[in-house]
Write a protein that holds these residues in place. Structure first.
Motif, PDB file in Angstrom:
ATOM      1  N   GLY A  82       0.816  -1.202   0.000  1.00 31.23           N
ATOM      2  CA  GLY A  82       0.000   0.000   0.000  1.00 31.23           C
ATOM      3  C   GLY A  82       0.848   1.250   0.000  1.00 31.23           C
ATOM      4  N   TYR A  83       0.207   2.338  -0.381  1.00 32.79           N
ATOM      5  CA  TYR A  83       0.876   3.643  -0.321  1.00 32.79           C
ATOM      6  C   TYR A  83      -0.166   4.759  -0.294  1.00 32.79           C
ATOM      7  N   THR A  84       0.020   5.698   0.618  1.00 33.06           N
ATOM      8  CA  THR A  84      -0.650   6.995   0.568  1.00 33.06           C
ATOM      9  C   THR A  84       0.368   8.034   1.009  1.00 33.06           C
ATOM     10  N   SER A  85       0.048   9.294   0.736  1.00 28.72           N
ATOM     11  CA  SER A  85       0.980  10.351   1.117  1.00 28.72           C
ATOM     12  C   SER A  85       1.151  10.429   2.629  1.00 28.72           C
ATOM     13  N   ASN A  86       0.105  10.071   3.366  1.00 36.56           N
ATOM     14  CA  ASN A  86       0.182  10.136   4.813  1.00 36.56           C
ATOM     15  C   ASN A  86       0.840   8.897   5.411  1.00 36.56           C
ATOM     16  N   ALA A  87       0.549   7.735   4.847  1.00 33.36           N
ATOM     17  CA  ALA A  87       1.067   6.476   5.388  1.00 33.36           C
ATOM     18  C   ALA A  87       2.464   6.152   4.888  1.00 33.36           C
ATOM     19  N   GLY A  88       2.846   6.712   3.749  1.00 29.56           N
ATOM     20  CA  GLY A  88       4.069   6.254   3.113  1.00 29.56           C
ATOM     21  C   GLY A  88       3.845   4.873   2.529  1.00 29.56           C
ATOM     22  N   ASN A  89       4.913   4.135   2.303  1.00 25.82           N
ATOM     23  CA  ASN A  89       4.810   2.777   1.764  1.00 25.82           C
ATOM     24  C   ASN A  89       4.619   1.770   2.899  1.00 25.82           C
ATOM     25  N   THR A  90       3.682   0.866   2.703  1.00 27.54           N
ATOM     26  CA  THR A  90       3.411  -0.179   3.689  1.00 27.54           C
ATOM     27  C   THR A  90       3.345  -1.521   2.972  1.00 27.54           C
ATOM     28  N   LEU A  91       3.624  -2.596   3.709  1.00 31.35           N
ATOM     29  CA  LEU A  91       3.635  -3.923   3.079  1.00 31.35           C
ATOM     30  C   LEU A  91       3.416  -5.002   4.134  1.00 31.35           C
ATOM     31  N   VAL A  92       2.538  -5.936   3.815  1.00 33.12           N
ATOM     32  CA  VAL A  92       2.454  -7.207   4.534  1.00 33.12           C
ATOM     33  C   VAL A  92       2.842  -8.278   3.523  1.00 33.12           C
ATOM     34  N   ALA A  93       3.856  -9.057   3.831  1.00 32.69           N
ATOM     35  CA  ALA A  93       4.347 -10.083   2.906  1.00 32.69           C
ATOM     36  C   ALA A  93       4.486 -11.407   3.634  1.00 32.69           C
ATOM     37  N   ALA A  94       4.293 -12.491   2.886  1.00 33.19           N
ATOM     38  CA  ALA A  94       4.486 -13.831   3.442  1.00 33.19           C
ATOM     39  C   ALA A  94       5.304 -14.650   2.464  1.00 33.19           C
ATOM     40  N   ALA A  95       6.170 -15.480   2.999  1.00 29.97           N
ATOM     41  CA  ALA A  95       7.008 -16.332   2.158  1.00 29.97           C
ATOM     42  C   ALA A  95       7.178 -17.677   2.836  1.00 29.97           C
ATOM     43  N   ARG A  96       7.409 -18.704   2.003  1.00 29.55           N
ATOM     44  CA  ARG A  96       7.576 -20.070   2.506  1.00 29.55           C
ATOM     45  C   ARG A  96       8.903 -20.633   2.005  1.00 29.55           C
ATOM     46  N   ARG A  97       9.725 -21.079   2.925  1.00 32.80           N
ATOM     47  CA  ARG A  97      11.005 -21.724   2.603  1.00 32.80           C
ATOM     48  C   ARG A  97      11.339 -22.760   3.681  1.00 32.80           C
ATOM     49  N   TYR A  98      11.967 -23.825   3.268  1.00 31.82           N
ATOM     50  CA  TYR A  98      12.507 -24.823   4.204  1.00 31.82           C
ATOM     51  C   TYR A  98      11.445 -25.336   5.188  1.00 31.82           C
ATOM     52  N   GLY A  99      10.199 -25.398   4.733  1.00 34.17           N
ATOM     53  CA  GLY A  99       9.139 -25.879   5.598  1.00 34.17           C
ATOM     54  C   GLY A  99       8.610 -24.858   6.576  1.00 34.17           C
ATOM     55  N   HIS A 100       9.065 -23.606   6.483  1.00 33.15           N
ATOM     56  CA  HIS A 100       8.593 -22.536   7.360  1.00 33.15           C
ATOM     57  C   HIS A 100       7.855 -21.489   6.541  1.00 33.15           C
ATOM     58  N   THR A 101       6.822 -20.909   7.131  1.00 31.76           N
ATOM     59  CA  THR A 101       6.126 -19.778   6.521  1.00 31.76           C
ATOM     60  C   THR A 101       6.242 -18.591   7.456  1.00 31.76           C
TER      61      THR A 101
END
Length: 388
Positions: free
Chosen positions: A266-285
Motif C-alpha cells: 500500500g501507499y498513501t501520502s500520509n502512510a508512506g509505503n506499507t507492506l504485509v508479505a508472506a514467504a515459505r522456505r525450508y518448511g517454514h512460513t
C-alpha cells in the motif's frame, strides 16, 4: 534491543519496567470494555514497549535495522513473533487495510455472483485513489472485483464490494468487529479501502495478524498470490492487470523474492509505503510487516521486507519469541493452512470456548447416570421393550 531474560533478577527488572506503562494501555483502548486478564497481560508484554525486541539464542544471526517506523517478523504457523520494532505503534495503514476488508467480506459474497455496477456505488472515491477501472452500467463477477482489489488495489472495486456487503459504513463496522475478533486492537477503521482518513490507523502487529489469517482462507490465499489477471473492459472486452506487489512480480527492477506467497502492499501520502508479505522456505512460513521506511526511496519497503524475511528464515529455531500474534485472540490460530469447513457440531476456531456449558452438560450426564443406577438397584432392570 531486548536480549532474552534468563535470571530471576532480569525478569524482575522487566516487570518493574512494564509496570511503568500508562494504565490505559492499548489493550484497554475500547471504552467501556474490560479486556480481561489475558489481554491485560499481553498489554504489558515486550511488544507494547518501544524499540526493537529480539531474544537471540547462541549462534543466532544479528537482527537487521530497517529504517521503517514499525516492523515485525512472525512465524505464520505458530504465531510466534521472532522480532519486532514498535510493533503496536499506531500508523496509517494505506491499502494494507484491504487485508482486513477481504477477511471481512470474502465469506459473504460468492465469487460467481454477477453484478451490474451503478453510478451511486462508485460515488465517494477519494481523489488520487488507485483504480482498476470499474465502470458504471457494466456487469462484473465478484471474482473480477476481487482481482481488482488484490492486484490493482482498486478503491473502485472496494466501493462496489462494500455496497454488496451492506454499504460503506456497515462494512467499516464489520471490519472493526472482525479486527477485534482476531485480537487486533490497534486498528481503527474509517475508510474500508485504506484511503487516508482522520483517526484511521493500524499497526505492524495487527497487519501481521490479518495477513496470517488470510493465508488460512483459500480464496484470500489465491488472490494475494496471483501475478496477473484479465479485467473486464468498459467496451465489453478485457485488459490485463498486474499485481502491484513488486516483491511478488519483480516489476520495476525489484528482484522477486524466492518463496513469496503474496499478501498486500500500500501507499498513501500520509502512510508512506506499507507492506504485509508472506514467504515459505525450508518448511517454514513467515509473515512480515513493514510500515513507512524513512530512507531508500519508493522500493525500500520491498528491500527492507526482503532483509527481514532472509533474517527470519536464518533465525528460525535460533531465537526465543518476543510475543505472539494470538496474544489478544479469544482462540488460537492453528497455522497458515486453510481449515475445512466446520461441520454441524464443530466449533469454529475464532469462536470462544464455553467451559461453563461443558460443565453443566457433564453434571447433567453424571446426574442421569446416578439416577439410572439407583433405579436399577431399587427396581431391577428396565424391560427392553419399554419406551419413555
Amino acid at each position: 534491543m531486548t536480549i532474552g531474560f534468563t535470571s530471576r533478577g532480569a525478569v524482575s527488572i522487566c516487570v518493574l519496567c512494564t509496570a511503568s506503562l500508562p494504565a490505559a494501555g492499548p489493550a484497554a483502548a475500547i471504552a467501556g470494555v474490560d479486556p480481561g486478564p489475558r489481554a491485560t497481560a499481553a498489554a504489558s508484554s515486550l511488544l507494547y514497549r518501544p524499540g526493537t525486541h529480539v531474544r537471540p539464542r547462541p549462534g543466532a544471526p544479528e537482527v537487521p535495522d530497517p529504517s521503517a517506523l514499525s516492523w515485525l517478523v512472525a512465524d505464520a504457523r505458530t504465531g510466534n513473533v521472532l522480532a519486532a520494532h514498535d510493533a503496536h505503534r499506531r500508523l496509517p495503514p494505506a491499502s494494507t487495510l484491504k487485508t482486513l476488508f477481504a477477511l471481512t467480506v470474502l465469506p459473504t459474497l460468492p465469487a460467481g455472483i454477477r453484478h451490474r455496477v451503478s453510478a451511486k456505488e462508485l460515488a465517494g472515491i477519494g481523489p488520487g485513489s488507485s483504480l482498476v477501472g470499474v465502470a458504471e452500467d457494466r456487469t462484473y463477477r465478484v471474482s473480477d472485483l476481487w482481482n481488482g482489489v488484490f492486484l490493482s488495489s482498486g478503491n473502485d472495486a472496494v466501493r462496489v464490494l462494500a455496497a454488496l456487503n451492506g454499504g460503506w459504513r456497515a462494512t467499516a463496522e464489520r471490519m472493526q468487529a472482525k479486527a477485534r475478533a482476531l485480537g487486533a486492537r490497534d486498528t481503527r477503521v474509517t475508510s474500508p479501502d485504506g484511503y487516508d482518513a482522520p483517526g484511521q490507523v493500524s499497526s505492524a502487529y495487527d497487519l501481521a495478524v490479518f495477513g496470517r489469517a488470510g493465508l488460512r482462507n483459500d480464496e484470500f490465499a489465491r488472490y494475494c498470490a496471483r501475478h496477473e489477471a484479465l479485467f473486464p473492459a468498459r467496451d465489453g472486452g478485457s485488459y490485463g492487470i498486474v499485481n502491484t506487489n513488486r516483491l511478488l512480480t519483480g516489476a520495476d527492477g525489484v528482484e522477486p523474492y524466492e518463496g513469496l506467497i503474496g499478501i498486500k502492499n500500500g501507499y498513501t501520502s500520509n502512510a508512506g509505503n506499507t507492506l504485509v508479505a508472506a514467504a515459505r522456505r525450508y518448511g517454514h512460513t513467515l509473515v512480515v510487516t513493514v510500515m513507512n521506511p524513512r530512507s531508500g526511496g519508493g522500493h525500500a519497503v520491498y528491500e527492507e521486507a526482503r532483509t527481514l524475511l532472509d533474517w527470519g528464515f536464518e533465525a528460525a529455531g535460533r531465537v526465543n519469541p518476543v510475543g505472539s500474534l494470538d496474544a489478544l485472540r479469544p482462540a488460537a490460530l492453528r497455522g497458515p493452512e486453510p481449515e475445512s469447513a466446520p461441520g454441524p457440531t464443530a466449533r469454529r476456531d475464532d469462536a470462544p470456548a464455553h467451559p461453563a456449558l461443558w460443565a453443566i452438560t457433564g453434571a447433567a450426564l453424571l446426574g442421569a447416570a446416578a439416577v439410572s443406577l439407583y433405579l436399577r438397584l431399587r427396581w431391577g432392570p428396565v424391560p427392553t421393550d419399554q419406551r419413555c
